[in-house]
Design a protein around this motif. Structure first.
Motif, PDB file in Angstrom:
ATOM      1  N   SER A  76      25.184 -27.555 -23.719  1.00  0.00           N
ATOM      2  CA  SER A  76      25.923 -26.690 -24.641  1.00  0.00           C
ATOM      3  C   SER A  76      25.625 -27.031 -26.101  1.00  0.00           C
ATOM      4  CB  SER A  76      27.421 -26.813 -24.372  1.00  0.00           C
ATOM      5  OG  SER A  76      27.856 -28.142 -24.593  1.00  0.00           O
ATOM      6  N   GLY A  77      24.560 -27.789 -26.315  1.00  0.00           N
ATOM      7  CA  GLY A  77      24.172 -28.060 -27.694  1.00  0.00           C
ATOM      8  C   GLY A  77      24.568 -29.445 -28.170  1.00  0.00           C
ATOM      9  N   LYS A  87      15.317 -28.504 -26.709  1.00  0.00           N
ATOM     10  CA  LYS A  87      15.884 -29.817 -26.376  1.00  0.00           C
ATOM     11  C   LYS A  87      17.203 -29.676 -25.626  1.00  0.00           C
ATOM     12  CE  LYS A  87      13.968 -32.380 -30.296  1.00  0.00           C
ATOM     13  NZ  LYS A  87      14.308 -33.007 -31.598  1.00  0.00           N
ATOM     14  N   ASP A  88      17.990 -28.701 -26.027  1.00  0.00           N
ATOM     15  CA  ASP A  88      19.305 -28.521 -25.396  1.00  0.00           C
ATOM     16  C   ASP A  88      19.204 -28.134 -23.923  1.00  0.00           C
ATOM     17  OD1 ASP A  88      20.857 -29.147 -27.554  1.00  0.00           O
ATOM     18  OD2 ASP A  88      20.943 -27.089 -28.306  1.00  0.00           O
ATOM     19  N   ASP A  89      18.073 -27.570 -23.540  1.00  0.00           N
ATOM     20  CA  ASP A  89      17.921 -27.081 -22.169  1.00  0.00           C
ATOM     21  C   ASP A  89      17.269 -28.107 -21.246  1.00  0.00           C
ATOM     22  OD1 ASP A  89      19.024 -24.733 -22.978  1.00  0.00           O
ATOM     23  OD2 ASP A  89      17.106 -23.693 -23.253  1.00  0.00           O
ATOM     24  N   VAL A  90      16.919 -29.248 -21.796  1.00  0.00           N
ATOM     25  CA  VAL A  90      16.245 -30.264 -20.988  1.00  0.00           C
ATOM     26  C   VAL A  90      17.232 -31.383 -20.654  1.00  0.00           C
ATOM     27  CG1 VAL A  90      14.380 -31.973 -20.946  1.00  0.00           C
ATOM     28  CG2 VAL A  90      14.017 -29.735 -22.033  1.00  0.00           C
ATOM     29  N   VAL A  91      17.289 -31.718 -19.382  1.00  0.00           N
ATOM     30  CA  VAL A  91      18.152 -32.821 -18.960  1.00  0.00           C
ATOM     31  C   VAL A  91      17.273 -33.876 -18.298  1.00  0.00           C
ATOM     32  CG1 VAL A  91      20.244 -33.455 -17.707  1.00  0.00           C
ATOM     33  CG2 VAL A  91      19.871 -31.059 -18.356  1.00  0.00           C
ATOM     34  N   ASN A 121      19.337 -34.002 -23.360  1.00  0.00           N
ATOM     35  CA  ASN A 121      20.539 -34.423 -22.645  1.00  0.00           C
ATOM     36  C   ASN A 121      20.075 -35.512 -21.684  1.00  0.00           C
ATOM     37  OD1 ASN A 121      22.375 -32.032 -23.459  1.00  0.00           O
ATOM     38  ND2 ASN A 121      20.534 -31.042 -22.639  1.00  0.00           N
ATOM     39  N   THR A 122      20.637 -36.702 -21.784  1.00  0.00           N
ATOM     40  CA  THR A 122      20.122 -37.791 -20.950  1.00  0.00           C
ATOM     41  C   THR A 122      21.235 -38.443 -20.136  1.00  0.00           C
ATOM     42  OG1 THR A 122      20.315 -39.297 -22.831  1.00  0.00           O
ATOM     43  CG2 THR A 122      18.160 -38.322 -22.454  1.00  0.00           C
ATOM     44  N   VAL A 123      20.945 -38.644 -18.876  1.00  0.00           N
ATOM     45  CA  VAL A 123      21.924 -39.272 -17.989  1.00  0.00           C
ATOM     46  C   VAL A 123      21.245 -40.431 -17.267  1.00  0.00           C
ATOM     47  CG1 VAL A 123      23.648 -38.902 -16.193  1.00  0.00           C
ATOM     48  CG2 VAL A 123      22.937 -36.974 -17.606  1.00  0.00           C
ATOM     49  N   HIS A 124      21.723 -41.621 -17.527  1.00  0.00           N
ATOM     50  CA  HIS A 124      21.197 -42.828 -16.906  1.00  0.00           C
ATOM     51  C   HIS A 124      22.139 -43.130 -15.752  1.00  0.00           C
ATOM     52  CE1 HIS A 124      20.442 -47.427 -17.496  1.00  0.00           C
ATOM     53  NE2 HIS A 124      19.459 -46.920 -16.790  1.00  0.00           N
TER      54      HIS A 124
END
Ligand SMILES: Cc1ncc(C[n+]2csc(CCOP(=O)(O)OP(=O)(O)O)c2C)c(N)n1
Ligand code: SF4
Ligand code: SF4
Ligand code: SF4
Ligand SMILES: [Mg+2]
Lengths: 383, 279, 73
Positions: A229-230, B48-52, B70-73
């Motif tokens: 969501s930004g 960037k906002d659409d990449v996880v 968006n990063t999730v460890h």
């Protein structure tokens, strides 16, 4: 099913497990990830039917319970109200991710329909052996909200409550049922829209560059945006600073840990749910939860008929343990009876609060059988 | 030929509030793989906002914190499970998993084969250094037979997995192998993988001199890259070699290239259908 | 993508360089060397053919190769 006539509440003849689904959907649950296990499977099966029909509903059968919790946390981070359900062996497998959810403050609901244990135990018999595991099963120091339900209507209501608490405090919430409650079929009433509250997590409203995902706030609960969501930020199970970046600096570690405890502790009165039945003048008070509380209610009535001033403190929140409510009944009751389908997992909490004031009598049963009203009555009459 | 997409581009995708250089050892192949991933995302024009980025635990998993997506460890071995939840909830996001060989194939082996089987729209990078780097050099499920590690001090007796073959057998839509030495080819493989529907897996053979090389007669990090240069062989050429030719070599390139629709596509199409609308 | 010699500028950020030696070992034009402190240093920039190898393979993103900008004559 009766067509939903206006103003009239819908009534259903439902299993406890089905009522959980009704409650979850009313609360806005849009993601279920799970793995089948008796006696919880009906929750999953009904979700498989219902969620695909819902606007945003996603249902997934995962490869195991570890994966189920992983998917549920992922969905929660992506903005869903997410849940899973399981029983003993699956609950054990979920513990690592339960701790991860605490650490990253991911709201979710985990329903554990307790069966006999340890290990594969008694798959189709009731028990209450996972109470302390629900509190302390994952490693490391942490807060945990653990709720319970004692009848089918409560299964619905407590599931809504579980979602609301999860969203309000950004935390996983465990709802403990037992096989009897889950598999009892009885009439329940679906509340009208104006009869229950639904809480949605607070999302940030500042510009993304200013947002700190794990920063202290007035409520102690940071706002939480859905992924994509930004607001780009880092989520990690490592101990982290307010930006979400790993840290081992003692002051930052302490800040995080203390905030995570405080965010729940400061709301103790709202989180501690219980019901008092004939407690006001009780000499002997039964403290019970789950299906045992039903037996206890009946026993209390019978004791009254026999001239003993008995009462029931029914716990709906098991953790944080409702200390104030217990202290209150201890003010006048000379004895407490704590019947449980385990070797004394809540009676130890009662004893801790008691501090020697009243006689605490644990009544334990671990043979896969329900504790009957007459057993509780006997204990009331004896103390 | 296209222009070099160099580090001036990469710097734009790094988190400026993180400390650099990153924590990995000098010459660690994982950094090169991260560079390739960033370039691929850039070349595809993804926001960037659409990449996880969903990372597991290991040196490989440590990469996520450095990039401005968006990063999730997550937890050791389970990155794919979190990624599955995210992708199903938000199918428009590009979900990329970063995992180590121990991460993806030992503790997370079950999740890898099931992600491939259910064809969930995730791109999985397995950074294969044949060792448990982070925990100090114990053997992993890809440590080759006969090689040495802290927990195979007399030589590994077990066989290692062929990661690409495993993913193929489990039904992955797209399977490729590259190396940290062949960065340009890796860019291309990742671009293909990211554009594929369903589950795509790219194995990146990525040297760990600190924990693997030293115990296995490599003189330094550079020596390991020389070994990659010599032994990694394009899959087409590899197929033409006889057994002696194939010995001491391994194939790189694309192994599986299907375009079955991803699980999330099928799921949302089903939802549409159930609502009575045309999908 | 290789270009003519003499048109490229090779910049190394010593703070980020860990001295792994990859750029030194594989540069086809031997442009880079390790200095006394174990950091990569540009020694023959004029020989650089802008092949891009060093930039693509530096695990620490410490090298940038650009075209030398010249004012129009
Ligand atoms: C449940 C669990 N078990 C063990 C560990 C310890 N651990 C951390 S990283 C790792 C292995 C990492 O090896 P690999 O996945 O190959 O990644 P690399 O460091 O080589 O990139 C292990 C065993 C852990 N973090 N969690
Ligand atoms: S231990 Fe190995 S994998 Fe880990 S950072 Fe060092 S070189 Fe890389
Ligand atoms: S490749 Fe990068 S880190 Fe390695 S020596 Fe060259 S500049 Fe330094
Ligand atoms: S671009 Fe190529 S030629 Fe120029 S310094 Fe780098 S590796 Fe050497
Ligand atoms: Mg490894």
């Amino acid at each position: 099913m009766a067509a939903g006539r206006k103003k009239k509440r819908k009534e259903l003849f439902a299993l406890g497990n089905e009522a959980v689904v009704e409650g979850a959907l009313l609360a806005g649950c849009s993601f279920y990830g799970g793995y089948p296990i008796t006696p919880s499977s009906e929750i999953m099966e009904v979700m498989a039917q219902r969620l695909p029909k819902n606007d945003n509903g996603v249902f997934l059968q995962m490869e195991d319970e570890i994966a189920s919790m992983g998917a549920v946390i992922g969905a929660s981070l992506a903005g869903c109200k997410a849940m899973t359900a399981t029983s003993g062996p699956g609950f054990s497998l979920m513990q690592e991710h339960l701790g991860y959810a605490c650490m990253v403050e991911a709201p979710l609901v985990l329903v554990n329909v307790m069966r006999g244990g340890p290990s594969t135990g008694l798959p189709t018999s009731p028990a209450q052996g996972d109470v302390q595991q629900a509190r302390w099963g994952t490693h490391g120091d942490h807060s945990m909200i653990v709720l319970s339900a004692s009848n089918v209507q409560e299964c619905l209501e407590m599931t809504i409550t579980a979602f609301n608490m999860a969203e309000k405090y950004r935390t996983p919430v465990v709802l403990l049922l037992d096989e009897i409650t889950a598999h009892t079929r009885e009439k329940i009433t679906i509340p009208r829209e104006d009869e229950y509250e639904v809480f949605n997590r607070v999302v940030p409203t500042m510009p993304p560059e200013w947002y700190k995902p794990f920063e202290e706030t007035v409520r102690g609960v940071p706002p939480m945006p859905p992924i994509g969501s930004g607001y780009r930020f880092h989520v990690t199970g490592l101990t982290h600073d307010p930006n979400g970046f790993p840290t081992s600096r003692p002051e930052e570690v302490a800040d995080l840990m203390e905030r995570m405890f405080r965010k729940i502790d400061q709301f103790l009165p709202q989180v501690s749910l219980y019901e008092e039945y004939l407690c006001a003048d009780a000499d002997v008070c039964v403290v019970a939860y789950g299906s045992v509380a039903r037996s206890a209610e009946y026993a209390v009535e019978q004791a009254r008929e026999r001239g003993v001033k008995a009462g029931l403190l029914k716990l709906k929140t098991l953790f944080p343990y409702p200390r104030a409510a217990t202290e209150k009944v201890m003010g006048h009751a000379r004895a407490l009876v704590v019947p449980e389908m385990n070797m004394g997992q809540i009676s130890r909490e009662v004893k801790r609060v008691n501090n020697g004031r009243a006689t605490v009598r644990a009544l334990n049963r671990v043979d896969g059988q329900i504790i009957t009203p007459s057993e509780i009555l006997k204990a009331i009459m004896q103390v | 030929m296209s222009e070099v997409i160099g580090n001036h581009i990469i710097h734009k995708y790094l988190r400026h509030n993180k400390k650099f250089p990153h924590v990995l050892c000098p010459g660690c192949g994982h950094g090169i793989a991260l560079g390739a991933l960033i370039r691929s995302v850039h070349c595809l024009g993804l926001e960037k906002d659409d990449v996880v980025i969903v990372a597991g635990i290991g040196c490989s998993g440590r990469l996520a914190v450095y990039v401005d997506f968006n990063t999730v460890h997550t937890t050791h071995g389970r990155a794919l499970t979190f990624a599955t939840g995210i992708k199903m909830a938000k199918p428009h996001l590009k979900v990329i998993c970063l995992m180590g060989d121990g991460d993806a194939l030992s503790i997370g082996g079950n999740h890898l084969i099931h992600a491939a089987r259910r064809n969930i729209g995730i791109t999985a990078l397995v950074l294969n250094n044949n060792i448990y780097g982070m925990t100090g050099g114990q053997c992993s499920p890809t440590t080759p037979h006969g090689s040495f590690s802290m927990t195979s001090p007399y030589g590994q007796l077990e066989k290692g997995f062929d990661v690409a073959e495993l993913a193929r057998a489990a039904g992955a839509n797209f399977v490729a192998r590259g190396t940290s030495f062949h960065a340009q080819q890796l860019d291309k493989l990742l671009i293909q993988a990211l554009q594929h529907p369903g589950f795509s897996m790219v194995e990146v053979v990525s040297p760990c001199h600190t924990q693997y090389g030293r115990k296995n007669k490599f003189k330094g990090a550079v020596d390991m890259y020389k070994w990659l240069k010599k032994s990694a062989t394009p899959v087409e050429r590899y197929a033409e070699l006889d057994e002696t030719g194939q010995k001491d070599r391994f194939p790189i390139g694309v192994f599986v290239d299907n375009d079955a629709p991803g699980l999330e596509e099928q799921y949302y199409a089903l939802k549409e259908k159930m609502r009575g609308r045309k999908s | 993508m290789a270009k003519e010699k003499g048109n490229s500028k090779v910049t190394i950020y010593p703070d980020w360089c860990k001295g792994c030696g990859i750029c030194v070992a594989f540069c086809p034009a031997k442009v880079i060397e390790l200095d006394g402190q174990g950091k990569a240093r540009v020694v023959r920039e004029e020989d650089c053919i802008h092949c891009g190898f060093c930039e693509l393979h530096c695990p620490d993103f410490a090298i940038v190769v650009t075209e030398i900008e010249r004012c129009p004559k």
